[in-house]
Design an enzyme around this catalytic site. Structure first.
Site, PDB file in Angstrom:
ATOM      1  N   LYS A 156      41.427  75.375 -36.600  1.00 18.03           N
ATOM      2  CA  LYS A 156      42.251  76.471 -36.095  1.00 18.03           C
ATOM      3  C   LYS A 156      43.682  75.988 -35.911  1.00 18.03           C
ATOM      4  CE  LYS A 156      43.534  79.232 -32.230  1.00 18.03           C
ATOM      5  NZ  LYS A 156      44.903  78.861 -32.585  1.00 18.03           N
ATOM      6  N   CYS A 159      53.934  64.595 -28.035  1.00 22.25           N
ATOM      7  CA  CYS A 159      53.090  64.308 -26.871  1.00 22.25           C
ATOM      8  C   CYS A 159      53.397  62.938 -26.293  1.00 22.25           C
ATOM      9  CB  CYS A 159      51.626  64.409 -27.268  1.00 22.25           C
ATOM     10  SG  CYS A 159      51.214  63.348 -28.646  1.00 22.25           S
ATOM     11  N   GLU A 163      42.925  65.551 -26.669  1.00 23.44           N
ATOM     12  CA  GLU A 163      44.212  64.833 -26.750  1.00 23.44           C
ATOM     13  C   GLU A 163      45.246  65.742 -26.112  1.00 23.44           C
ATOM     14  OE1 GLU A 163      44.752  61.889 -27.757  1.00 23.44           O
ATOM     15  OE2 GLU A 163      42.909  61.410 -28.813  1.00 23.44           O
ATOM     16  N   GLU A 216      55.907  68.143 -17.851  1.00 21.70           N
ATOM     17  CA  GLU A 216      56.012  67.876 -19.288  1.00 21.70           C
ATOM     18  C   GLU A 216      56.865  68.983 -19.892  1.00 21.70           C
ATOM     19  OE1 GLU A 216      52.767  68.550 -22.030  1.00 21.70           O
ATOM     20  OE2 GLU A 216      53.350  66.818 -23.229  1.00 21.70           O
TER      21      GLU A 216
HETATM   22  P1  NAD Z   1      48.372  74.785 -26.324  1.00 21.84           P
HETATM   23  O1  NAD Z   1      47.361  74.106 -25.492  1.00 21.84           O
HETATM   24  O2  NAD Z   1      49.052  75.993 -25.791  1.00 21.84           O
HETATM   25  O3  NAD Z   1      47.754  75.221 -27.730  1.00 21.84           O
HETATM   26  C1  NAD Z   1      47.046  74.327 -28.542  1.00 21.84           C
HETATM   27  C2  NAD Z   1      46.027  75.099 -29.362  1.00 21.84           C
HETATM   28  O4  NAD Z   1      45.030  75.625 -28.505  1.00 21.84           O
HETATM   29  C3  NAD Z   1      46.604  76.278 -30.145  1.00 21.84           C
HETATM   30  O5  NAD Z   1      46.008  76.299 -31.433  1.00 21.84           O
HETATM   31  C4  NAD Z   1      46.157  77.462 -29.311  1.00 21.84           C
HETATM   32  O6  NAD Z   1      46.045  78.667 -30.036  1.00 21.84           O
HETATM   33  C5  NAD Z   1      44.798  76.995 -28.831  1.00 21.84           C
HETATM   34  N1  NAD Z   1      44.291  77.721 -27.673  1.00 21.84           N
HETATM   35  C6  NAD Z   1      44.995  78.369 -26.718  1.00 21.84           C
HETATM   36  N2  NAD Z   1      44.154  78.912 -25.805  1.00 21.84           N
HETATM   37  C7  NAD Z   1      42.896  78.613 -26.200  1.00 21.84           C
HETATM   38  C8  NAD Z   1      41.595  78.890 -25.675  1.00 21.84           C
HETATM   39  N3  NAD Z   1      41.417  79.611 -24.563  1.00 21.84           N
HETATM   40  N4  NAD Z   1      40.528  78.408 -26.331  1.00 21.84           N
HETATM   41  C9  NAD Z   1      40.682  77.658 -27.441  1.00 21.84           C
HETATM   42  N5  NAD Z   1      41.879  77.384 -28.000  1.00 21.84           N
HETATM   43  C10 NAD Z   1      42.989  77.855 -27.387  1.00 21.84           C
HETATM   44  O7  NAD Z   1      49.425  73.669 -26.686  1.00 21.84           O
HETATM   45  P2  NAD Z   1      50.887  73.836 -27.309  1.00 21.84           P
HETATM   46  O8  NAD Z   1      51.809  74.307 -26.247  1.00 21.84           O
HETATM   47  O9  NAD Z   1      50.832  74.557 -28.601  1.00 21.84           O
HETATM   48  O10 NAD Z   1      51.187  72.292 -27.646  1.00 21.84           O
HETATM   49  C11 NAD Z   1      51.807  71.458 -26.779  1.00 21.84           C
HETATM   50  C12 NAD Z   1      50.832  70.596 -26.001  1.00 21.84           C
HETATM   51  O11 NAD Z   1      50.054  69.793 -26.888  1.00 21.84           O
HETATM   52  C13 NAD Z   1      51.570  69.620 -25.111  1.00 21.84           C
HETATM   53  O12 NAD Z   1      50.936  69.509 -23.854  1.00 21.84           O
HETATM   54  C14 NAD Z   1      51.461  68.321 -25.875  1.00 21.84           C
HETATM   55  O13 NAD Z   1      51.624  67.158 -25.118  1.00 21.84           O
HETATM   56  C15 NAD Z   1      50.098  68.431 -26.461  1.00 21.84           C
HETATM   57  N6  NAD Z   1      49.945  67.493 -27.579  1.00 21.84           N
HETATM   58  C16 NAD Z   1      49.118  66.408 -27.426  1.00 21.84           C
HETATM   59  C17 NAD Z   1      48.991  65.482 -28.458  1.00 21.84           C
HETATM   60  C18 NAD Z   1      48.080  64.276 -28.324  1.00 21.84           C
HETATM   61  O14 NAD Z   1      47.704  63.704 -29.335  1.00 21.84           O
HETATM   62  N7  NAD Z   1      47.702  63.861 -27.129  1.00 21.84           N
HETATM   63  C19 NAD Z   1      49.676  65.668 -29.640  1.00 21.84           C
HETATM   64  C20 NAD Z   1      50.513  66.771 -29.766  1.00 21.84           C
HETATM   65  C21 NAD Z   1      50.623  67.687 -28.720  1.00 21.84           C
END
Ligand code: NAD
Length: 487
Positions: free
Chosen positions: A173, A282, A248, A379
């Site tokens: 997804k 991240c 992650e 963050e």
């Molecule tokens: P997010 O959590 O809002 O979204 C991530 C994904 O989850 C999207 O595809 C979204 O559609 C999906 N999602 C949202 N609600 C959901 C639900 N209820 N059930 C299942 N899936 C759902 O994150 P974002 O704002 O797009 O990305 C930024 C975040 O990602 C930051 O916190 C960043 O640090 C983190 N990040 C972590 C890493 C790592 O490897 N640790 C890498 C990149 C980004």
């Protein structure tokens, strides 16, 4: 206007609905995306489940699976530039970075291609004379891989590579923000020749698409990258299907500079750590913790570098910082900077969005010494660095670990003994010493605490997509003795 499709069971198709995708450099719509809802999700998971159970995929040897992954690696390498252009258009990430990162993503698939036929079971020296006992490693099942918009081809490779090497099937997804590169990537999966249903690529919103996917009864594992709030939804949903999870999540990573460090080199690493990808990483080294005796000198170096950064259109090769991916992100950054300044932080560089179309924000440095500023704890996922200073090594460790996150960290010192002490004491899944933001398919990656659990990259990640089956084979022809005594 470009029109993208989802990929389910080997076919490209429109979603149940569609939604606009915005070019962050202009704030204007440039494409329409297929929106998967519960019905599309169900078809994708069913296709993945069928492909797992029957047909060409489970009949394939691990070596043959590895060859398909190698083909995918080659296709990613030869299409890196066009994928990068799509990612740059849809997310605003600069072309210098997307092109280099996607070219390297090919190496991740190559690494897991090589691993596919090296995932071994074990023979056990069992304590019974008439038994042969061994352990088979089998694919865990249908994997739901969920990624955010930043570095999405990379974050996909660290899930898809090991999952396919282990023999799983996947529903991937893409984020609703900037999903174009993953929908394009599906064409490479198709061209590589994976059997229908082995990899399915959809996108959609969290409540309709993400929730339906993570609680689907035929999903066995959820590999998630995103924010901690979403992770909580996912873990709650996994109470329905009892799927395992790897998470992650976010970070607020410390970047620690001791007075004996090579300050010029550390400043360059700090610029890479917080201003590259406009801070939308991240592992962003978003908290500078600097020894008090060199604070002014180091800040002057950093401020000069921040002022010289070229802010501009993401598709221009000269640009160093492009726009943020979404306006929402920019608004959060502005509100936290305002709050931090009200709390007593001083703006050393940047701090205000330029007056131009698109979601731009300049490299920003906030001196937060002696101030409990919101920028230290939130963050921001943007080019914003908070700065505090320390007098002793003990204090540096305390400041570094004063966060619920624990993803990455950087330590800059020429003192080898101190580097070793810091490595042990920092609460984080990655410690970079005299460098920052280095990654490799060979090196595991993941966080402590609120930064999640599970590791991506390396051999162990492929094993995480397997489960063991213990086989007992009796080698005696004698009748089974007393049935009421456990053997
Ligand atoms: P997010 O959590 O809002 O979204 C991530 C994904 O989850 C999207 O595809 C979204 O559609 C999906 N999602 C949202 N609600 C959901 C639900 N209820 N059930 C299942 N899936 C759902 O994150 P974002 O704002 O797009 O990305 C930024 C975040 O990602 C930051 O916190 C960043 O640090 C983190 N990040 C972590 C890493 C790592 O490897 N640790 C890498 C990149 C980004």
């Amino acid at each position: 206007m470009r029109h993208f499709q989802q990929y389910i069971d080997g076919s490209f198709e429109d979603g149940t609905a569609s939604f606009p995708s915005i070019d962050p450099a202009t704030g204007e719509q440039w494409a329409t995306m297929p929106e998967a809802r519960a019905d599309d999700v169900d078809r994708a998971v069913e296709a993945a489940h069928r492909a797992l159970q029957s047909g060409a995929w489970p009949a394939m040897t691990p070596t043959a699976r590895g060859k398909l992954l190698m083909k995918l690696s080659e296709l990613v390498a030869s299409n890196a530039q066009s994928l990068a252009e799509v990612e740059t258009r849809d997310t605003g990430k600069i072309i210098r970075e997307t092109a280099a990162q996607i070219a390297y993503v090919a190496d991740y698939y190559a690494y897991y291609a090589g691993l596919a036929d090296k995932i071994e079971g074990a023979h056990l020296p069992i304590d019974k004379a008439d038994m042969e006992v061994w352990i088979r490693r089998e694919p865990v099942g249908v994997v739901a891989a969920i990624v955010p918009w930043n570095s999405q081809l990379f974050l996909t490779a660290v899930k898809l590579g090991p999952a396919l090497a282990a023999g799983c099937t996947v529903v991937l997804k893409a984020s609703e923000d900037g999903p174009a590169p993953l929908l394009e990537f599906a064409r490479l999966v198709h061209d590589a020749g994976f059997p229908p249903g082995v990899v399915n690529v959809i996108t959609g919103f969290g409540d309709q698409c993400g929730a339906a996917l993570t609680r689907h009864p035929k999903v066995a594992h959820v590999a998630f990258t995103g924010g901690p709030a979403t992770a909580r939804h996912i873990v709650r949903n996994s109470a329905d299907n009892l799927a395992s999870t790897s998470l992650e999540l976010g970070g607020k990573s410390p970047f620690i500079v001791f007075a004996d460090a090579d300050l010029e080199s550390a400043a360059n690493a700090q610029v890479a750590g917080i201003f590259a990808a406009a801070g939308q990483s991240c592992v962003a080294g978003s908290r500078l913790i600097v020894e008090a005796s060199v604070k002014e000198e180091f800040l002057a170096l950093l401020a000069a570098k921040a002022a010289a950064v070229r802010l501009g259109p993401p598709d221009d090769l000269d640009t160093e910082v492009g726009p943020l991916c979404t306006d929402r992100q920019r608004q959060l950054i502005e509100s936290v900077i305002d709050a931090s300044v009200a709390e007593g932080a001083k703006v050393v560089a940047g701090g205000q969005a330029p007056d131009r179309a698109g979601y731009y924000f300049p490299p920003t440095i906030l001196d937060c010494d002696g101030v409990a500023a919101s920028a230290i704890s939130t963050e921001l996922f943007g080019p914003v660095l908070s700065v505090v200073s320390f007098e002793t090594e003990e204090e540096a460790v305390e400041l570094a670990n004063n966060t619920p996150f624990g993803l990455a960290s950087g330590v800059f010192t020429q003192n080898l003994a101190r580097a070793h002490r810091m490595i042990k004491r920092i609460h984080a899944g990655v410690v970079w010493v005299n460098t920052y933001r280095a990654v490799s398919p060979i090196a595991p990656f993941g966080g402590y605490g609120m930064s999640g659990h599970g590791r991506e990259g390396g051999l162990a990640a492929a094993l995480d997509y397997t489960r063991t089956k213990t086989v007992w084979l009796r080698t005696s022809d004698d009748p089974i003795p007393d049935p009421f005594v456990m053997r």
